[in-house]
Design an enzyme around this catalytic site. Structure first.
Site, PDB file in Angstrom:
ATOM      1  N   ARG A 100       2.118  -8.211  11.032  1.00  0.00           N
ATOM      2  CA  ARG A 100       3.349  -7.421  10.959  1.00  0.00           C
ATOM      3  C   ARG A 100       4.550  -8.297  10.655  1.00  0.00           C
ATOM      4  O   ARG A 100       5.623  -7.809  10.330  1.00  0.00           O
ATOM      5  CB  ARG A 100       3.641  -6.699  12.296  1.00  0.00           C
ATOM      6  CG  ARG A 100       2.582  -5.743  12.804  1.00  0.00           C
ATOM      7  CD  ARG A 100       2.239  -4.697  11.827  1.00  0.00           C
ATOM      8  NE  ARG A 100       1.041  -5.094  11.077  1.00  0.00           N
ATOM      9  CZ  ARG A 100       0.662  -4.524   9.951  1.00  0.00           C
ATOM     10  NH1 ARG A 100       1.353  -3.549   9.447  1.00  0.00           N
ATOM     11  NH2 ARG A 100      -0.422  -4.935   9.325  1.00  0.00           N
ATOM     12  N   ASP A 145      -4.392   8.176   3.865  1.00  0.00           N
ATOM     13  CA  ASP A 145      -3.978   6.826   4.236  1.00  0.00           C
ATOM     14  C   ASP A 145      -4.743   6.392   5.493  1.00  0.00           C
ATOM     15  O   ASP A 145      -5.258   7.235   6.227  1.00  0.00           O
ATOM     16  CB  ASP A 145      -2.463   6.827   4.507  1.00  0.00           C
ATOM     17  CG  ASP A 145      -1.903   5.422   4.509  1.00  0.00           C
ATOM     18  OD1 ASP A 145      -2.645   4.477   4.180  1.00  0.00           O
ATOM     19  OD2 ASP A 145      -0.713   5.274   4.829  1.00  0.00           O
ATOM     20  N   GLU A 146      -4.810   5.110   5.737  1.00  0.00           N
ATOM     21  CA  GLU A 146      -5.481   4.581   6.935  1.00  0.00           C
ATOM     22  C   GLU A 146      -6.893   5.161   7.072  1.00  0.00           C
ATOM     23  O   GLU A 146      -7.309   5.567   8.148  1.00  0.00           O
ATOM     24  CB  GLU A 146      -4.670   4.906   8.198  1.00  0.00           C
ATOM     25  CG  GLU A 146      -3.212   4.494   8.154  1.00  0.00           C
ATOM     26  CD  GLU A 146      -3.004   3.001   8.325  1.00  0.00           C
ATOM     27  OE1 GLU A 146      -3.997   2.239   8.281  1.00  0.00           O
ATOM     28  OE2 GLU A 146      -1.845   2.603   8.497  1.00  0.00           O
ATOM     29  N   LYS A 148       0.803  -1.206   0.000  1.00  0.00           N
ATOM     30  CA  LYS A 148       0.000   0.000   0.000  1.00  0.00           C
ATOM     31  C   LYS A 148       0.844   1.268   0.000  1.00  0.00           C
ATOM     32  O   LYS A 148       0.606   2.190  -0.786  1.00  0.00           O
ATOM     33  CB  LYS A 148      -0.907  -0.061   1.217  1.00  0.00           C
ATOM     34  CG  LYS A 148      -1.346   1.224   1.759  1.00  0.00           C
ATOM     35  CD  LYS A 148      -1.916   1.013   3.134  1.00  0.00           C
ATOM     36  CE  LYS A 148      -0.833   1.224   4.164  1.00  0.00           C
ATOM     37  NZ  LYS A 148      -1.378   1.623   5.461  1.00  0.00           N
ATOM     38  N   THR A 149       1.829   1.313   0.864  1.00  0.00           N
ATOM     39  CA  THR A 149       2.657   2.517   0.941  1.00  0.00           C
ATOM     40  C   THR A 149       3.373   2.760  -0.370  1.00  0.00           C
ATOM     41  O   THR A 149       3.461   3.885  -0.860  1.00  0.00           O
ATOM     42  CB  THR A 149       3.683   2.385   2.062  1.00  0.00           C
ATOM     43  OG1 THR A 149       3.014   1.919   3.228  1.00  0.00           O
ATOM     44  CG2 THR A 149       4.319   3.712   2.356  1.00  0.00           C
ATOM     45  N   GLN A 198      -8.273  -3.624   9.573  1.00  0.00           N
ATOM     46  CA  GLN A 198      -7.255  -3.046  10.437  1.00  0.00           C
ATOM     47  C   GLN A 198      -7.767  -1.817  11.164  1.00  0.00           C
ATOM     48  O   GLN A 198      -6.982  -1.002  11.656  1.00  0.00           O
ATOM     49  CB  GLN A 198      -6.007  -2.696   9.630  1.00  0.00           C
ATOM     50  CG  GLN A 198      -5.299  -3.918   9.101  1.00  0.00           C
ATOM     51  CD  GLN A 198      -4.010  -3.577   8.391  1.00  0.00           C
ATOM     52  OE1 GLN A 198      -3.077  -3.072   8.990  1.00  0.00           O
ATOM     53  NE2 GLN A 198      -3.970  -3.838   7.093  1.00  0.00           N
TER      54      GLN A 198
END
Length: 831
Positions: free
Chosen positions: A669, A252-253, A64-65, A311
């Site tokens: 993670r 984002d997020e 994603k980043t 998330q």
DNA sequence: CGCTCGTCCATTTTT
DNA sequence: TGGACGAGCG
């Protein structure tokens, strides 16, 4: 939406045109061709799609980043946007910094001028510019939650509100929740049941709080967002300035945005110049009427949001998962791109993650997958105590280290900050370098807050809270009585508290106190000359550090600390020196930075040292902090009922599901190795309690896990000697000395190992974990009773303390000496 | 007014 | 366990 699609077409056509003169790049290729290298088809689409709205549903580890940064780079590279037209919102300052770096790496200097920041930072920037529009000045203070709690506490007391069950904490959280919904005291009053006296008092408090903030020229965290929305709605021409400016907005997020943040984005993406003047104070409800902006030049900015509803872990502070799940409804015609391929973890880890998260109902099914193979099994471990668990982690870290894995590639997660203590203790003892991420208390320390309050007192004289904080720190003999006198004087004269200090002779206080006030006033004035030069000229970069130094020195703060012989006072001086160093560093990075900029930074960057790299050390952090990060090896500790899921979440609607998402975030993670550990007993609040394995453990398919020591192993006969005691000897390190049982003399005695089992046999406990825990039921023991312990033999009970599951027997064993045992689970029988 | 001692309190996550 | 706060004393 014709205008929007027109804009989309227009935007979409540009790359092709620009591509023709792509300059140094190979002829005919898109100027952003290299940005697409190595991307899978959905990722490519996420980078190249052009249109009014794009939702990227990005599973954990799906790149994603990378996609987001490339999308920004692509916009710049193709000249579709100037840097100044881009606004990218991230969740943390750290993420913002990283994103800027990565974009810079792709496009170089032209990244300058972009706004890449958190919601809060972006709003501060806007508010500093526009504050004058609505009764604030650009020197406003930002109240962190501690500051606002202090203010609320005072108001609660004044209104005697605790009689109505309104504690400061409850009031604060209720106000915060309301602000996140864009409600204010008035709008809330309209919907509240005002026949309830508690509600009336609350409305009263809310209103008073808000007035105090305004009077102090201050915003709290929630206001930074909410007031910006208010500003945009009340002053459409101001909003238009930013709508014109930001043509590409990326968030984002997105799953963690709350309503206020959602509204902010919505305001920013509206067509330019089309606002009907909204009703001031119309908090709460929003109406998005389709704006007939016929002129394509007035089309709203294009919006890209990235998120993963699995998330979403901040519902507790107002994040509204609907923002993402209803994005397509809010932005009709939005394109949705799904990124499901995972580039981070092994399949075993992903399978476990999928299995866990699939227990959440009411979610779109989404399965992460990878093509890197199954990888290692997930390692499970059950310690006797949290120290035992911590020792396992420390030992395993060392094992990994010896296989060549760098410390910086390992992380330990826990649910609550307090769990870090045991880990720290053991890590220190085991000489494992570690770094605690987030939760930095540096800016929470009293001396640091004092020092900052001095700076605030200079930069924002309206802020009475700051003045009250420092007026008697260090002790100047100015107590509550004097403060009240000053306050009354200020009120009578119609001047500010700060100005009252300048009239010390008129206050009618004793000569000693008067002199103290005059001195403080003089010091503040002197510092303000340094940091805020009158005639509009810029203060030199050194001004902040110099001013701070002056305040602390002439204000007597340093002297007072040096004079006192308190053990921590030396540390306090060091902390203050550190703060001065931070100010110098700030000046180096921001030559034009003012004291306001400095204060903004420290208010919004919760953990400044996060920016320092954690190279060479293991990272310790909460599961929340872990979001967005990745490590080769991850330890999720304390996987117990009441911890994760946390017991407080049990009662809240959606609580357990959010906890599951949190666990899911932790699992995902890990790149290569994942460890899940728990302890059978956990000391909290000074009491030892029996812990049960988390229900989430049972959601992981058996074959994915390898239990080094299952919950069943620990209490069934044999158990193990606490690793905390023997691991060092086992691993051959010369560290044995501190090992002895005495170190744990105050702790519950671990059960010594009598027979070693073959570890890792999963069939025996088969994840039916709770059933395997030894349980002596309500065994009654009284002083004088004789008991037999599986390993210690016979002994006599000296005393029994604690209650229920926490009852502890103090036993004097005939051969093994005195021990403390948890009656409920110790392998004992009454004779 | 300041300090010390005692009690009592609460312990989720954070921009 | 320990951190925060209040009462009471110097």
């Amino acid at each position: 939406m014709t205008d929007a699609s027109a804009a989309a077409q227009r935007a979409a056509s540009i790359p092709l045109i620009v591509g023709a003169d792509a300059g140094p790049r190979s002829a005919g290729a898109r100027p952003d061709e290299d940005l697409l290298e190595g991307l899978n088809p959905p990722q490519r689409e996420a980078v190249t799609y052009r249109g009014p709205a794009l939702l990227i549903v990005a599973g954990a580890g799906s790149g994603k980043t990378s996609v987001l940064t490339r999308r920004v780079a692509s916009l710049l590279r193709t000249r579709e946007a100037w840097p100044s037209q881009i606004l990218a919102i991230t969740f943390t300052n750290k993420a913002a910094g990283e994103m800027r770096e990565r974009v810079e790496a792709l496009v170089g200097e032209s990244a300058r001028g972009m706004w890449i920041s958190t919601f809060h930072s972006a709003c501060v920037r806007i508010l500093r510019r526009e504050a004058e529009q609505f009764g604030f000045t650009k020197s406003f203070t930002i109240y962190d939650s501690g500051d606002s709690r202090a203010l609320i506490k005072r108001l609660v007391k004044e209104h005697e509100a605790d009689a109505f069950g309104l504690t400061p904490a409850a009031t604060q959280s209720k106000i915060s929740k309301l602000k996140n919904e864009l409600a204010d005291a008035e709008s809330y009053a309209r919907s509240a049941n005002m026949s309830d006296p508690a509600e009336r008092v609350f409305v009263e408090l809310f209103g008073a709080y808000q007035r105090e903030l305004q009077r102090a020229n201050a915003f709290d965290f929630d206001d930074l967002i909410g007031q910006t929305v208010f500003l945009f709605r009340a002053f459409p021409h101001v909003a238009d300035v930013y709508r014109r400016r930001f043509r590409h907005i990326l968030v984002d997020e997105y799953q963690d945005t709350n309503h206020a943040q959602y509204a902010l984005i919505h305001e920013l993406t509206r067509p330019i110049g089309s606002d009907a003047p909204p009703l001031a104070g119309a908090g709460g409800m929003m109406i998005f009427e389709p704006d007939p902006a016929d002129d394509p030049d007035k089309a709203g900015a294009s919006l890209t949001v990235v998120g993963d509803s699995d998330q979403s872990i901040y519902a507790f502070r107002g994040a509204d998962i609907r923002n993402i799940s209803e994005f397509e409804r809010d932005y009709p015609g939005a394109r949705v791109v799904l990124l499901e391929q995972n580039y981070r973890s092994t399949q075993n880890i992903l399978t476990a993650a999928n299995a866990v998260i699939s227990n959440n109902f009411d979610r779109k099914d989404k399965k992460l997958w990878t093509d890197v193979g199954a990888g290692e099994q997930i390692i499970g471990f059950t310690g006797y105590s949290q120290h035992d668990e911590a020792q396992f982690v420390a030992d395993e870290v060392e094992v990994l280290r010896r296989t060549g894995l760098d410390y910086s590639q390992m992380a330990v997660f826990y649910r609550t900050n307090s769990q870090s203590r045991a880990l720290e203790e053991i890590f220190i003892r085991s000489a494992v370098p570690y770094k605690i991420m987030g939760g930095t208390k540096f800016y929470d320390r009293a001396e640091i807050k004092d020092a900052l309050a001095y700076l605030v007192a200079v930069s924002n004289p309206a802020d009475e809270m700051a003045l009250r904080r420092i007026i008697n720190r260090p002790r100047r003999g100015i107590g509550d009585v004097t403060i009240e006198t000053i306050s009354r004087y200020a009120q009578d004269e119609g001047i500010t508290f700060r100005d009252a200090l300048a009239n010390s002779s008129a206050l009618g206080v004793g000569p000693k106190i008067q002199a103290a006030i005059a001195h403080l006033d003089a010091v503040l004035a002197e510092a303000s000359e340094i940091m805020l030069p009158a005639s509009g000229e810029l203060a030199p970069p050194t001004a902040v550090a110099a001013g701070l130094q002056l305040l602390l020195t002439k204000g007597g703060y340093y002297d007072a600390l040096r004079a006192s012989k308190g053990a921590q006072d030396e540390a306090r001086i060091e902390n203050l020196d550190e703060l001065v160093a931070v100010a110098r560093e700030f000046a180096r990075n921001n030559p034009e930075g003012t004291v306001l900029d400095f204060l903004t930074e420290v208010a919004l960057v919760s953990d400044a040292d996060d920016l320092e790299d954690a190279s060479g050390s293991v990272s310790l952090m909460t599961l929340h902090t872990a979001k967005g990060l990745e490590y080769d090896a991850v330890f999720v500790t304390g996987v117990e009922e009441d911890l994760i899921p946390h017991r407080i979440s049990a009662g809240e609607p959606g609580g357990p599901q959010e906890e599951r998402r949190l666990f899911y975030v932790g699992i995902t993670r890990a790149r290569k190795r994942l460890y899940l550990s728990l302890a059978m007993t956990r000391a909290q609040f000074g009491e030892v309690t029996v812990a049960m394995p988390s229900r989430f453990l049972q959601e992981i398919p058996n074959e994915l896990m390898h239990w080094r020591q299952s919950p069943g192993d620990v209490n069934s006969r044999g158990g193990t000697q606490s690793r905390a005691l023997n691991a060092r000897r086992q691993s051959g390190s010369g560290f044995g000395g501190s090992g002895g049982g005495q170190r744990y003399g105050d702790d519950l005695v671990p059960l010594p190992r009598s027979a070693r089992r073959e570890p890792g046999a999963i069939d025996r406990f088969a994840n039916k974990i709770p059933a395997k825990v030894r349980d002596n039921g309500d065994m009654e023991l009284a002083p004088g009773d004789r008991i037999r312990h599986d390993d210690f033999g016979e002994g006599r009970v000296d005393a029994v303390t604690g209650e229920g599951a926490k009852r502890v027997a103090h036993v004097r064993f005939d051969s093994a000496g005195p021990k403390k045992l948890l009656i409920k689970i110790a392998p004992i029988s009454k004779l």
